[in-house]
Structures are given as structure tokens and as C-alpha cells.
Design an enzyme around this catalytic site. Structure first.
Site, PDB file in Angstrom:
ATOM      1  N   ASN A 150      33.846  45.386  39.138  1.00 45.81           N
ATOM      2  CA  ASN A 150      34.174  46.217  40.126  1.00 45.81           C
ATOM      3  C   ASN A 150      35.463  46.873  40.140  1.00 45.81           C
ATOM      4  OD1 ASN A 150      34.921  46.585  43.382  1.00 45.81           O
ATOM      5  ND2 ASN A 150      33.209  48.101  42.677  1.00 45.81           N
ATOM      6  N   GLU A 209      33.054  50.884  37.161  1.00 51.45           N
ATOM      7  CA  GLU A 209      33.545  52.113  37.402  1.00 51.45           C
ATOM      8  C   GLU A 209      34.335  52.394  36.063  1.00 51.45           C
ATOM      9  OE1 GLU A 209      32.678  50.449  41.275  1.00 51.45           O
ATOM     10  OE2 GLU A 209      33.500  49.684  39.470  1.00 51.45           O
ATOM     11  N   ASP A 266      46.154  56.084  58.166  1.00 50.53           N
ATOM     12  CA  ASP A 266      45.128  56.333  57.415  1.00 50.53           C
ATOM     13  C   ASP A 266      44.528  57.594  56.859  1.00 50.53           C
ATOM     14  OD1 ASP A 266      43.586  57.437  59.442  1.00 50.53           O
ATOM     15  OD2 ASP A 266      42.722  55.371  60.083  1.00 50.53           O
TER      16      ASP A 266
END
Length: 426
Positions: A137, A200, A247
Site C-alpha cells: 500500500n 497504488e 487540516d
């Protein structure tokens, strides 16, 4: 083509000016420049490091089109979905042909403080690759500077967390490879969440045509051969405070105890200068890289239940994450409601879904608001789903569990258009 060449070529195709800044301070300077110049790609040398940085590569939809040599959403969506469904095989080449070891510490890496309230300097484009048995991953995880040998990283409970826990449950630290200066296709792929069985890097290879990977010397972790910098290390079972951090919603994500990245080997690509992507937290590039890969998935799921879907937008007002607006051509009663539910299933982090008719431009927030004002009846067209798992970033949620709302701002299916049609200026 190495990542820096690809970045400059993408900007040229998008008609985006490239400005070279020279040396830039580590704290706040690139945030000020990028936030006030959305239409420019910046290249700069980061003070105190060997790194060339770049910011504002993908700040508009036009930039995404340039990357895929496309002119419409559907062309891009098709490329992304095809890559997810048909990931490319990877070609493993010799590590030593591409990388050389450097006598670095974490002090050598391009940690930047983007906002005054952030808890420390951060890497915002750090992609971690982890493999457990035959499953690999790659995903983004912000990395906070603590010391020359320790950096806590934010690990949300997704795929990295799942694989990391496999090691921790055995009583050992989890080996990982941190990648900096990857090409934009690998960056996009790392922002997606394909099934755990899909790596990915293979998705990126299907999108770009570049499929070369190398395996790191210590842990044999596959990473792109054209990456700029690779750092091998472990995610320890030991925890440390990470945060606060600005964020995607331009809110402060608070402190948490998180795993610590401990480096074991630093490697720089022999064929390029050390490169990193300065993704400014909360700004457009953060929104596009994090949110845009979800749009094709939403479009595909909605199209299954509403074949007349016209456009899907993760809106800027929702920070490219919490709000999705969908325009569609209704073909049957109840279809708009199914479209809203499908959007939530495709992107569980979404908080509010706005369904509008095909005559409403979902790129225009005023038109969406007009549809809400003229086509929505509160007692019939607002669907509230209580206590559903969503985004941990959503401040009204409780550890990511909160309410989701679907607004059906569409003409009632069986009523004539005469009552609802917006007059057009000719």
C-alpha cells in the site's frame, strides 16, 4: 521524464506561469506566496537543505486536465477508473542504478512550518509504502519533525494502519519506505483508496505509462524508480504526540498519540536533484490532490443508479472533501434520492450532498443556492442520516461518526417544468 520535468511540462500545457524564487525560508514564506498566487507554479530552494521545492501545481481543474491531456471531466474520470480496474504490471529494476545512499538525518529533509499554530515543521507530501506478505500500500501521511531520528506521523484507521498493525501484533515494528518527490501520477494514486489487493504504484503506472520500481536495500519495499528521495525506516510501536496541524478544512486538527517514524537509510536519486512537493495545508492543491481522486468514484457509483448524471463536484466551499454537488437528468421517480445515497457510499467522508437538475451549474455556488431556494421543500426533500461513519476531520462528528444530509433540490419528477424553469437572459 523525471518528476520535475513532468511538473514543468504540465504547467506549460495548462498555461500556468512558472516562477523561480531562489532561496526560501522554512517557516511561513511559501504559504504566503502560494496563497496569494493561485495561478502560478512556484519553484524554490529550501533554506538549510539540498532540496528544490514546488507548490501550486494543481490548483484548478484545468491543471488536472493538462496532466491527463484531457478537455473534459469524463476523459479524466475514464482514465482514472480504467487504471483502478486494470492496474499495470510493475517492472522491477536495480536499486543501485537509480539511487545512492546519503549520510542524512531527518534534519536534512524539507520539513516546513506552514502556519503559526502548527505544532512543528511538517512534511505534507510524504507518501509511505508498506508491504505485508504480498500486499503493498502507498498512501499520504503527514510527518511531524520531532528530532533528527524521530518523526511522529498521522495514521488514520485505513490501509496503512491495517498493515502496520499486522507487524505490531507480532511484537515488531513495521518496516516502511517514505517517498518524496514522486511524479504527479503516483501522488494522485497514493491519494486514492483502491481495494487492499491493488497496489497504488500499479494504478499510477496505468495512468502514466511509467512502471519501473526498485526494491529498497533493507526491507525490499517497492518504490517508484523515478522518485527523488526514499527513506527506509520503521513505524514503531512506541507512540508520541503529533499535532496540532492545519487540516484540509483550515481548522486545527488537535494533538494525538501516533506511531513514530524512525529512519534507517536515506537514498537520493542519482539522476535528479532532491525534490519535494510543498502541499500547503487547506489550500487548493491540498483539496485537489486529496479530493479530486474521489470524484470519478462518486460519478461511477451515481451513474449506476442515475444514468443521467451530468456532473459531480467536491465543492471548494466544502474544502473539496465534505460537500458534493451532483447535477443529473432525472429519468424516474426517486432516482435523485438514490443518487445521494450512492454518493455517500462512494465517498463516506462526505457530510452534505446537494442533488440538482441538469440546468444547474454545480461549479456555480449561486446556482446551487438558487436551486435550494426554488426546488427544495424542507419537509419532503431533506434526508438526514444520523450517526453514520464519516470523516474524523469533521468537527461536529464524534471520532468521525456524525450526521449526513442529502438535499434534493430538484424539480418534483411528475410536475411540469413551467413552474421551475429558470429564465435565461438572451
Amino acid at each position: 521524464m523525471n518528476p520535475l520535468q513532468l511538473i514543468c511540462e504540465t504547467a506549460r500545457k495548462a498555461g500556468k506561469p512558472v516562477e523561480k524564487l531562489g532561496r526560501v525560508e522554512r517557516d511561513y514564506a511559501i504559504t504566503r506566496l502560494a496563497s496569494s498566487n493561485r495561478g502560478k507554479l512556484f519553484l524554490f530552494e529550501l533554506e538549510g537543505t539540498d532540496f528544490t521545492g514546488y507548490a501550486n501545481l494543481v490548483t484548478t481543474r484545468k491543471d488536472v486536465y493538462a496532466l491527463f491531456e484531457a478537455t473534459t471531466d469524463l476523459e479524466v474520470y475514464s482514465r482514472v477508473i480504467k487504471a483502478l480496474e486494470n492496474p499495470a504490471p510493475l517492472d522491477t529494476v536495480e536499486f543501485d542504478d537509480y539511487f545512492e545512499r546519503r549520510d542524512y538525518t531527518l534534519d536534512s529533509l524539507p520539513f516546513v512550518k506552514y502556519y503559526r499554530n502548527d505544532g512543528s515543521r511538517y512534511l505534507t507530501s510524504s507518501i509511505y509504502v508498506i508491504c505485508y506478505e504480498k500486499t503493498c500500500n502507498a498512501s499520504y501521511h503527514r510527518t511531524m519533525y520531532k528530532s533528527p531520528s524521530e518523526a511522529p506521523i498521522r495514521v488514520v484507521p485505513r490501509q496503512l494502519h491495517f498493515l502496520m498493525k499486522k507487524y505490531h501484533d507480532k511484537g515488531v515494528d513495521a518496516p516502511v519506505a517514505l517517498v518524496l518527490g514522486a511524479d504527479p501520477y503516483f501522488e494522485l494514486a497514493a491519494a486514492m483508496t483502491p481495494p487492499l489487493s491493488v497496489f497504488e504504484a500499479s494504478v499510477a503506472a496505468a495512468m502514466s505509462g511509467y512502471n519501473k520500481v526498485v526494491k529498497t536495500p533493507l526491507y525490499k519495499i517497492p518504490v517508484p524508480a523515478n522518485a527523488s528521495v526514499v527513506v527506509e525506516g520503521v513505524l514503531s510501536r512506541e507512540l508520541a504526540e503529533e499535532g496540532p496541524f492545519t487540516d484540509i478544512l483550515m481548522l486545527l486538527d488537535g494533538k494525538r498519540l501516533q506511531p513514530i517514524f524512525k529512519p534507517a537509510g536515506f537514498y537520493v536519486n542519482k539522476h535528479q536533484t532532491p525534490l519535494f512537493h510543498a502541499i500547503i495545508p487547506g489550500l487548493w492543491e491540498h483539496q485537489f490532490l486529496m479530493g479530486f481522486p474521489r470524484e470519478p468514484l462518486i460519478f461511477e457509483e451515481v451513474r449506476k443508479v442515475a444514468p443521467g448524471v451530468v456532473k459531480v463536484r467536491l465543492t471548494e466551499g466544502g474544502s473539496g472533501w465534505l460537500h458534493v454537488a451532483i447535477s443529473l437528468r432525472q429519468s424516474s421517480p426517486g432516482e435523485a434520492k438514490l443518487a445521494g445515497l450512492a454518493a455517500i457510499a462512494a465517498h463516506p467522508s462526505v457530510k452534505h450532498v446537494f442533488i440538482v437538475d441538469e440546468d444547474i451549474d454545480v461549479d456555480n455556488s449561486q446556482e446551487i443556492e438558487w436551486a435550494l431556494a426554488t426546488r427544495l421543500k424542507g419537509g419532503e426533500d431533506i434526508i438526514v442520516l444520523k450517526d453514520v461513519k464519516g470523516s474524523t476531520l469533521e468537527p461536529r462528528s464524534r471520532e468521525g461518526v456524525g450526521d449526513k444530509v442529502i438535499f434534493l433540490a430538484v424539480k418534483p419528477f411528475n410536475e411540469p417544468w413551467d413552474k421551475y424553469r429558470r429564465v435565461v437572459v438572451e
